[in-house]
Enzyme design. Structure first.
Site, PDB file in Angstrom:
ATOM      1  N   THR A 171       0.789  -1.441   0.069  1.00 35.22           N
ATOM      2  CA  THR A 171      -0.160   0.263   0.006  1.00 35.22           C
ATOM      3  C   THR A 171       1.062   1.194  -0.137  1.00 35.22           C
ATOM      4  OG1 THR A 171      -1.634  -1.293   1.259  1.00 35.22           O
ATOM      5  CG2 THR A 171      -1.886   1.250   1.105  1.00 35.22           C
ATOM      6  N   LYS A 191       8.508   7.583  22.148  1.00 35.00           N
ATOM      7  CA  LYS A 191       8.841   8.344  23.367  1.00 35.00           C
ATOM      8  C   LYS A 191       7.769   8.700  24.239  1.00 35.00           C
ATOM      9  CE  LYS A 191      12.694  10.310  20.704  1.00 35.00           C
ATOM     10  NZ  LYS A 191      13.449  11.479  19.992  1.00 35.00           N
ATOM     11  N   ARG A 225      -1.597   4.547   7.862  1.00 38.63           N
ATOM     12  CA  ARG A 225      -2.167   3.313   8.356  1.00 38.63           C
ATOM     13  C   ARG A 225      -1.965   3.182   9.778  1.00 38.63           C
ATOM     14  NH1 ARG A 225      -0.684  -2.495   5.440  1.00 38.63           N
ATOM     15  NH2 ARG A 225      -2.574  -1.517   4.080  1.00 38.63           N
TER      16      ARG A 225
END
Lengths: 307, 307, 307
Positions: free
Chosen positions: C52, C80, C102
């Protein structure tokens, strides 16, 4: 060379080398071109690589093209169990103007080229070949000596596992009067199947150490000897010293040759060689980019404008 | 600033800042430019970084240029034992128009600049400096107040380990009548060698907590306090509350300052501050891109067209 | 569709599909366009993805645009402790012309779209939706049959976990007289909430195996059944054979349908199907790039020049 796959150094003819060298010189002079503005390369490096990938990427960008990187193997569908064939077919389906591939398996680049409709350039397949490194190496010799014919080239280090050295030997064998000196510990000498392909075209002599070398050479091509190649560590300890190139070692030769190395260099060339005019390994990396600009242009059917 | 290396905030003069701010404003207005179409930047981030890398990449793309990323350190030749010097020499050999480097070792950017013939921009070297973050920060203040002179700036949190705060302090010290308020637990106060460089140019006052602050400030610059910096965890538990900026904490100040943060923010600014007009940290990140467009253009000798 | 977010297949109307298909055909014919030269996409793939991401990247490059990749989640500030909201706000601040995202969490693309001022395209959110895969799939059917209306489409394999199949079903439900055949082991049948959204618009029949199918179909859409979805491994061993599509299995059907697959394929379609004219899965991947060229252009407000 439009549309051609570049899998082996044997995919270049002598006149291809000479034409590419002249085009590379123009590229170097112009620094950037705008001939590939609608072109896209896909880089597929399924084995860690920094410099070959960067060199091709920079080359493509500098002729005006675009580059899409496949990404590391970890994140890829290959890890989900997809076959290499399917991966290549998918990549080829994105209609790239050229595919550059590195893979740890011998013959993988050939397999990719057989599947793909678009041209494939081998960026290194296992121990097999690395044709654009050979192109880079010959271009560096050509820039230094103005010719390849007649050069005396010594290869030093691990001649067994390096795809770089196979491709380089094949390339040199296409020229006239080149002499090859293969200097390695016996267990790391050039593989018989490589020697087989060149021995009728080019005289090759074999040595166990640089000290044994009894003739003048023009080029000393150094590669690293990796400890892990030795089953007998005492053997490693015994030989390693003679494969570290230093100004002192060079001064013992009849004539100081240029020193080349495909990089990365670890400690097989001491850093005090770097300042010597004969040290060509950094220039060699730069040359690689220019000659890849020329090669990419040719494979994509683009014209390098005359000077 | 054509061809210049940017290693420290001290590499900018006061008039460089002002010119870059004006150019950044033009960049922001135009959104994209086509002045760098033949130019290539190489980004070399040898320490994890998302936003500095993205900011430089977006900036380069938006002035029309190309970006080649070196890739993560894991896959690189550095892991094969190549020296940092060799890596930089190789990168420099690809003839980039600018090299942007981040490395965990203090002084690495300077070392790279000494080796490379092309301009090097420091994207953060250990705890040392992060000059383009300072440029970003000052641009944000300039956009808000129309000036830097006379601003009263409080730094809050871990002032010891942040390269961002060293560079910001150096940059502020070049302006007139700026006052600096350093608010940190004693063990995380600004390092003496940083204070040494600014104390004669700019008054600095030191506090243990924001509640102690007895003067009006214009800017509150927040950084995160990391638990792992404390050897005494009770000490951490005792102080952590006073270093979390909330609307309530802000309302206790004589005047509500603008709130800045280099991001990423974890919990040191509560999310209900985000909607306050004084919250500038997201705008700050965006400003960073525009001022980097201006800086890249200058370093590569390109002209930002007048408005 | 300028400026619109594409989160669900329902964000496309029937006429959007038809217009995009016609534009995709033009893109395929022209191969490259220069309509997006000042545009930048940011790809944010916080879950591993090769195809994709590559498909969108190639599409953006081929209409002349630039792509900046966020990089893997490992190296990012999300690690983090930065919130997803902050990450999106930061990315949006770089002024991209489109964001492609995504993420493994359902609804994440919608959340990103709510935060970002720039258009967001969902590249897959958990098990939820993958609208551009549906676009790809319908385009492939359209190219083969010249229409979507009236098609009889069978979905085979794991219909429960695939976002691809939800989006495809939603898309098909917008057309006339389409019939859907859902073939899966009971524990992997289509989720009730997906069926709920389509059952009034399109007849759906449910089967336990392809052998049970008693009607002619035009399209067989295959997805992989993953062993780890089964709590009862005997159940897996029992069913797996009937979900491997081979020429033999296909020959048992009343009429041989075209075979589609979102790829990567592992062993759920045998490689001897590849040479059959009905095998459309590789063409499907290529179609995905062309239809994404059209979609990106539309979302960024760019005109695909008429043929």
């Amino acid at each position: 060379m439009k549309g051609r796959d570049i899998i082996s150094a044997f995919d270049f003819a002598r006149e291809d080398f000479m034409r590419l060298f002249n085009e590379a010189k123009i590229c170097e002079k112009k620094r950037t071109l705008r001939i590939a503005e609608d072109k896209m390369a896909i880089t597929v490096f399924l084995e860690p690589s920094t410099r070959t990938r960067l060199s091709f990427t920079a080359a493509m960008l500098k002729i005006g093209g675009k580059v899409m990187d496949f990404g590391g193997i970890e994140a890829s569908a290959l890890m989900k169990g997809e076959s290499f064939e399917d991966t290549i077919r998918m990549i080829d389906g994105y209609d790239p103007d050229v595919i550059i591939i590195r893979h740890k398996v011998e013959g993988s680049a050939k397999m990719a080229a057989d599947i793909a409709e678009h041209p494939v350039i081998n960026g290194g397949d296992g121990m097999h070949e690395h044709p654009t490194q050979a192109l880079t190496d010959l271009y560096t010799m050509y820039k230094t000596f103005g010719k390849i014919d007649g050069l005396r080239v010594a290869l030093l280090g691990d001649l067994k596992h390096g795809r770089t050295l196979s491709s380089l030997s094949y390339a040199l064998s296409m020229f006239n009067d080149v002499k090859l000196y293969c200097i390695a510990p016996p267990i790391l000498q050039m593989r018989p199947e490589v020697v087989e392909k060149i021995k009728d075209k080019m005289p090759c002599k074999f040595y166990n150490s640089l000290e044994e070398l009894d003739e003048e050479i023009d080029v000393l091509y150094v590669t690293r000897i990796q400890k892990e190649r030795f089953t007998d560590l005492q053997e490693y300890e015994r030989v390693k010293g003679s494969y570290i190139v230093s100004p002192t070692l060079l001064s013992k030769l009849k004539k100081i040759p240029i020193v080349m190395h495909p990089l990365p260099r670890v400690n097989e060339i001491t850093t005090d060689v770097d300042a010597m005019p004969q040290a060509k390994y950094f220039e060699q990396a730069t040359n690689g980019m220019y000659v890849r600009m020329a090669l990419l242009a040719e494979v994509m059917g683009l014209k390098i404008p005359a000077e």
